[in-house]
Design an enzyme around this catalytic site. Structure first.
Site, PDB file in Angstrom:
ATOM      1  N   THR A  46      25.179   9.258  17.221  1.00  0.00           N
ATOM      2  CA  THR A  46      26.495   9.536  16.646  1.00  0.00           C
ATOM      3  C   THR A  46      26.375   9.961  15.196  1.00  0.00           C
ATOM      4  O   THR A  46      26.956  10.966  14.765  1.00  0.00           O
ATOM      5  CB  THR A  46      27.387   8.287  16.742  1.00  0.00           C
ATOM      6  OG1 THR A  46      27.461   7.857  18.096  1.00  0.00           O
ATOM      7  CG2 THR A  46      28.780   8.577  16.220  1.00  0.00           C
ATOM      8  N   TYR A 109      35.346  10.444  26.903  1.00  0.00           N
ATOM      9  CA  TYR A 109      36.448  11.252  27.430  1.00  0.00           C
ATOM     10  C   TYR A 109      36.686  11.005  28.918  1.00  0.00           C
ATOM     11  O   TYR A 109      37.822  10.794  29.334  1.00  0.00           O
ATOM     12  CB  TYR A 109      36.222  12.752  27.170  1.00  0.00           C
ATOM     13  CG  TYR A 109      37.435  13.591  27.540  1.00  0.00           C
ATOM     14  CD1 TYR A 109      38.572  13.578  26.734  1.00  0.00           C
ATOM     15  CD2 TYR A 109      37.452  14.370  28.692  1.00  0.00           C
ATOM     16  CE1 TYR A 109      39.697  14.320  27.083  1.00  0.00           C
ATOM     17  CE2 TYR A 109      38.565  15.121  29.046  1.00  0.00           C
ATOM     18  CZ  TYR A 109      39.684  15.095  28.241  1.00  0.00           C
ATOM     19  OH  TYR A 109      40.783  15.820  28.577  1.00  0.00           O
ATOM     20  N   TYR A 135      24.363   2.055  24.916  1.00  0.00           N
ATOM     21  CA  TYR A 135      25.081   2.167  23.647  1.00  0.00           C
ATOM     22  C   TYR A 135      26.568   2.006  23.922  1.00  0.00           C
ATOM     23  O   TYR A 135      27.194   2.874  24.533  1.00  0.00           O
ATOM     24  CB  TYR A 135      24.770   3.515  23.007  1.00  0.00           C
ATOM     25  CG  TYR A 135      25.451   3.808  21.680  1.00  0.00           C
ATOM     26  CD1 TYR A 135      26.067   2.818  20.928  1.00  0.00           C
ATOM     27  CD2 TYR A 135      25.443   5.102  21.170  1.00  0.00           C
ATOM     28  CE1 TYR A 135      26.668   3.099  19.721  1.00  0.00           C
ATOM     29  CE2 TYR A 135      26.034   5.409  19.962  1.00  0.00           C
ATOM     30  CZ  TYR A 135      26.661   4.402  19.240  1.00  0.00           C
ATOM     31  OH  TYR A 135      27.252   4.699  18.044  1.00  0.00           O
ATOM     32  N   ARG A 140      34.833   4.990  19.898  1.00  0.00           N
ATOM     33  CA  ARG A 140      34.567   6.423  19.878  1.00  0.00           C
ATOM     34  C   ARG A 140      34.577   7.054  21.259  1.00  0.00           C
ATOM     35  O   ARG A 140      34.815   8.249  21.389  1.00  0.00           O
ATOM     36  CB  ARG A 140      33.225   6.702  19.200  1.00  0.00           C
ATOM     37  CG  ARG A 140      33.187   6.269  17.747  1.00  0.00           C
ATOM     38  CD  ARG A 140      32.018   6.833  16.997  1.00  0.00           C
ATOM     39  NE  ARG A 140      32.182   8.242  16.710  1.00  0.00           N
ATOM     40  CZ  ARG A 140      32.012   8.793  15.498  1.00  0.00           C
ATOM     41  NH1 ARG A 140      31.702   8.034  14.469  1.00  0.00           N
ATOM     42  NH2 ARG A 140      32.145  10.085  15.332  1.00  0.00           N
ATOM     43  N   LYS A 164      22.901  -1.571  22.389  1.00  0.00           N
ATOM     44  CA  LYS A 164      23.446  -1.478  21.035  1.00  0.00           C
ATOM     45  C   LYS A 164      24.927  -1.780  21.158  1.00  0.00           C
ATOM     46  O   LYS A 164      25.689  -1.013  21.739  1.00  0.00           O
ATOM     47  CB  LYS A 164      23.226  -0.081  20.449  1.00  0.00           C
ATOM     48  CG  LYS A 164      23.884   0.113  19.087  1.00  0.00           C
ATOM     49  CD  LYS A 164      23.765   1.545  18.586  1.00  0.00           C
ATOM     50  CE  LYS A 164      24.520   1.710  17.269  1.00  0.00           C
ATOM     51  NZ  LYS A 164      24.467   3.108  16.769  1.00  0.00           N
ATOM     52  N   ILE A 206      20.872  -1.271  14.829  1.00  0.00           N
ATOM     53  CA  ILE A 206      20.744   0.187  14.745  1.00  0.00           C
ATOM     54  C   ILE A 206      21.806   0.607  13.745  1.00  0.00           C
ATOM     55  O   ILE A 206      22.999   0.554  14.035  1.00  0.00           O
ATOM     56  CB  ILE A 206      20.903   0.847  16.124  1.00  0.00           C
ATOM     57  CG1 ILE A 206      19.731   0.402  17.024  1.00  0.00           C
ATOM     58  CG2 ILE A 206      20.938   2.362  15.999  1.00  0.00           C
ATOM     59  CD1 ILE A 206      19.809   0.908  18.454  1.00  0.00           C
TER      60      ILE A 206
END
Length: 294
Positions: A46, A109, A135, A140, A164, A206
């Site tokens: 990201t 999405y 992740y 997001r 993560k 991270i």
């Protein structure tokens, strides 16, 4: 065995003014990170603006990183996608490039169901021999990996080894560790929660903060693991306002501005990301001065 323990940097991608990747500057940043104690490089995530890259650019950045790091620290490639087949192909190519692991984000999405997430991650993992870190960043992607889903994946797919966790929900993190009996490599995905997540059995972070404070972010984790919880806690508190400032606009806008202020890169962003507003730049500068970075 964990791919790494400590602080892995969620690395920015430096761009030239024309928007192309600045590979010379990338090499300088990689050396700066390794020289200052970073335990792993996470490329094209990201923070690296991978979502604005073509697949060719994405893979070129991964190959360039592996080539320059030369095994000094583990390299983990962000190779996820909201298209399962794209994630498969990117991850297979990342393995060919010589990375040590892959970080696979939840499909954005599409907003898959939990069954869909299990199928997605399983399909990607079975296409490669690389160790896979899930992740989870629902703010997001619009999709959250439930604790039972994380446990199902870790227990049923041999090379899915870690997560993560960037949900910001400490209760959820505790549930993940409960459901997996701690048999998962847990990394904080939020710099303001490193110490709390370490207390639940985390292996490290991270980190966005590591782009500008690699040594102290490393120390925050390692001091905790060495039993010096007080020093670890003090480092967490020292950087709390800077952590907040680094997310006062969408990541990586603030961290790229911070690196520009430090002279580490030009700070160029790709649309739809835009320049940081003046009041937020001033807030960022204050926080950087308070921690002694500026």
């Amino acid at each position: 065995m964990a791919i790494f323990t400590g602080a892995g940097v969620a690395l920015i991608t430096p761009f030239k003014q024309d928007g192309s990747v600045d590979f010379d500057k990338l090499n300088e940043i990689l050396d700066y990170q390794i020289d200052n104690g970073t335990d792993s490089i996470i490329i094209t995530g990201t923070t690296g603006e991978a979502s604005t890259m073509s697949e060719a650019e994405h893979l070129e950045c991964i190959r360039a990183c592996v080539s320059h790091v030369k095994g000094r620290v583990p390299v983990i490639a962000g190779s996820g996608s909201n298209c399962t087949q794209t994630a498969v192909e990117l991850t297979k190519e990342a393995q060919k490039a010589g990375v040590d692991g892959a970080l696979i984000v939840t499909p954005y999405y599409n907003k898959a169901t939990q069954n869909g997430l299990i199928e997605h991650f399983t399909t990607v993992a079975k296409a490669t021999d690389l160790p896979i870190i899930l992740y989870n960043v629902p703010s997001r992607t619009g999709s959250n990996i439930a604790p039972k889903t994380a446990a199902t994946l870790v227990k049923s797919v041999d090379n899915i080894i870690g997560i993560k966790e960037a949900s910001g929900n400490i209760s959820q993190v505790a549930e993940i560790m409960y459901e997996t009996q701690g048999d998962i490599d847990l990394y904080s995905g939020n710099d303001d929660q490193i110490v709390p997540i370490m207390s639940l059995g985390g292996k490290g972070v991270i980190s966005v903060l590591s782009n500008i404070a690699p040594r102290d972010t490393h120390d925050m984790v390692m001091k905790y693991l060495e039993g010096d919880v007080e020093t670890s806690r003090k480092l967490q508190m020292k950087y709390l306002e800077l952590c907040n400032a680094l997310f006062c606009e969408v990541n990586p806008i603030p961290v790229k501005k911070a690196m520009e202020l430090m002279g580490l890169c030009g700070g160029t962003l790709r649309l739809p990301l835009t320049e940081m507003t003046k009041p937020n730049v001033e807030r960022l500068q204050r926080a950087m001065k308070e921690t002694g970075i500026l």
